[in-house]
Design an enzyme around this catalytic site. Structure first.
Site, mmCIF file in Angstrom:
data_model
loop_
_atom_site.group_PDB
_atom_site.id
_atom_site.type_symbol
_atom_site.label_atom_id
_atom_site.label_comp_id
_atom_site.label_asym_id
_atom_site.label_seq_id
_atom_site.Cartn_x
_atom_site.Cartn_y
_atom_site.Cartn_z
ATOM 1 N N ILE A 39 0.911 -1.202 0.104
ATOM 2 C CA ILE A 39 -0.040 -0.082 0.066
ATOM 3 C C ILE A 39 1.027 1.177 0.043
ATOM 4 O O ILE A 39 1.184 1.870 0.908
ATOM 5 C CB ILE A 39 -0.957 -0.214 1.184
ATOM 6 C CG1 ILE A 39 -1.692 -1.290 1.157
ATOM 7 C CG2 ILE A 39 -1.954 1.304 0.995
ATOM 8 C CD1 ILE A 39 -2.520 -1.520 2.614
ATOM 9 N N PRO A 40 1.656 1.473 -1.339
ATOM 10 C CA PRO A 40 2.402 2.644 -1.308
ATOM 11 C C PRO A 40 1.371 4.048 -0.997
ATOM 12 O O PRO A 40 0.324 3.811 -1.751
ATOM 13 C CB PRO A 40 2.926 2.657 -2.502
ATOM 14 C CG PRO A 40 2.287 1.747 -3.358
ATOM 15 C CD PRO A 40 1.378 0.865 -2.417
ATOM 16 N N HIS A 41 2.033 4.945 -0.236
ATOM 17 C CA HIS A 41 1.095 6.131 -0.143
ATOM 18 C C HIS A 41 2.106 7.151 0.114
ATOM 19 O O HIS A 41 3.210 7.321 0.774
ATOM 20 C CB HIS A 41 0.259 5.739 1.004
ATOM 21 C CG HIS A 41 0.866 5.478 2.370
ATOM 22 N ND1 HIS A 41 1.092 4.090 2.800
ATOM 23 C CD2 HIS A 41 1.097 6.036 3.473
ATOM 24 C CE1 HIS A 41 1.726 4.048 3.623
ATOM 25 N NE2 HIS A 41 1.731 5.310 4.228
ATOM 26 N N CYS A 42 1.374 8.604 -0.032
ATOM 27 C CA CYS A 42 2.134 9.768 0.336
ATOM 28 C C CYS A 42 1.138 10.822 0.350
ATOM 29 O O CYS A 42 0.016 10.836 0.049
ATOM 30 C CB CYS A 42 3.334 10.005 -0.668
ATOM 31 S SG CYS A 42 2.521 10.494 -2.399
#
Length: 155
Positions: free
Chosen positions: A70-73
């Site tokens: 769950i890549p997030h930024c």
């Protein structure tokens, strides 16, 4: 800011749901995510999105185990949360906590200020992805429409 709570159904668009995406590395997956979000919303620069995703990965992998990441930024100037879901044609090493390669990726890009929404969405995703049967159904999706429907219906 509206009072409605954000859900996966409200942040994921069919055009940001893709099946069997070829990717050779974690970096390539993150580049692909940034490119797709930029195509969906041209006001957002793909370089900025990619840089922010990479910066977040440096703090610790967003690979949560069992082949899921769950890549997030957070993104300056973003007005609403953007979700993107992809299944990969081949698993890639994502430095996941269980050292398993990743083939199911849900990316989350949120406005810089949206701390509580960000955490709530991550929690919703973690809960959904904790269900192995659900994840298997996502992986078995033959096309993007099916993948989108399975993700948003929760079945």
């Amino acid at each position: 800011m509206s009072e409605t709570s954000l859900t996966i159904e409200t942040i994921l668009a069919p055009e940001l749901t893709l099946c069997n995406v070829p990717a050779s590395s974690k970096k390539r997956v993150l580049e692909f995510i940034a490119e797709q979000i930029h195509l969906h919303n041209a006001t957002l620069g793909d370089t900025q999105i990619f840089s922010n995703l990479i910066a977040r990965e440096r703090l610790g992998s967003t690979g949560i185990g069992q082949g899921i990441a769950i890549p997030h930024c957070r993104l300056e100037g973003l007005e609403h949360v953007i979700g993107l879901l992809v299944t990969l044609s081949e698993s890639v090493d994502f430095d996941a906590i269980d050292n398993q390669p990743v083939d199911l990726v849900f990316a989350l890009v949120v406005p810089k200020e949206a701390t509580s929404e960000h955490l709530e969405l991550l929690s919703q995703l973690a809960e959904k992805f904790n269900d192995r049967t659900f994840c298997d159904r996502l992986r078995q999706s033959e096309d993007a429409i099916t993948l989108f429907q399975r993700m948003t219906s929760g079945r």
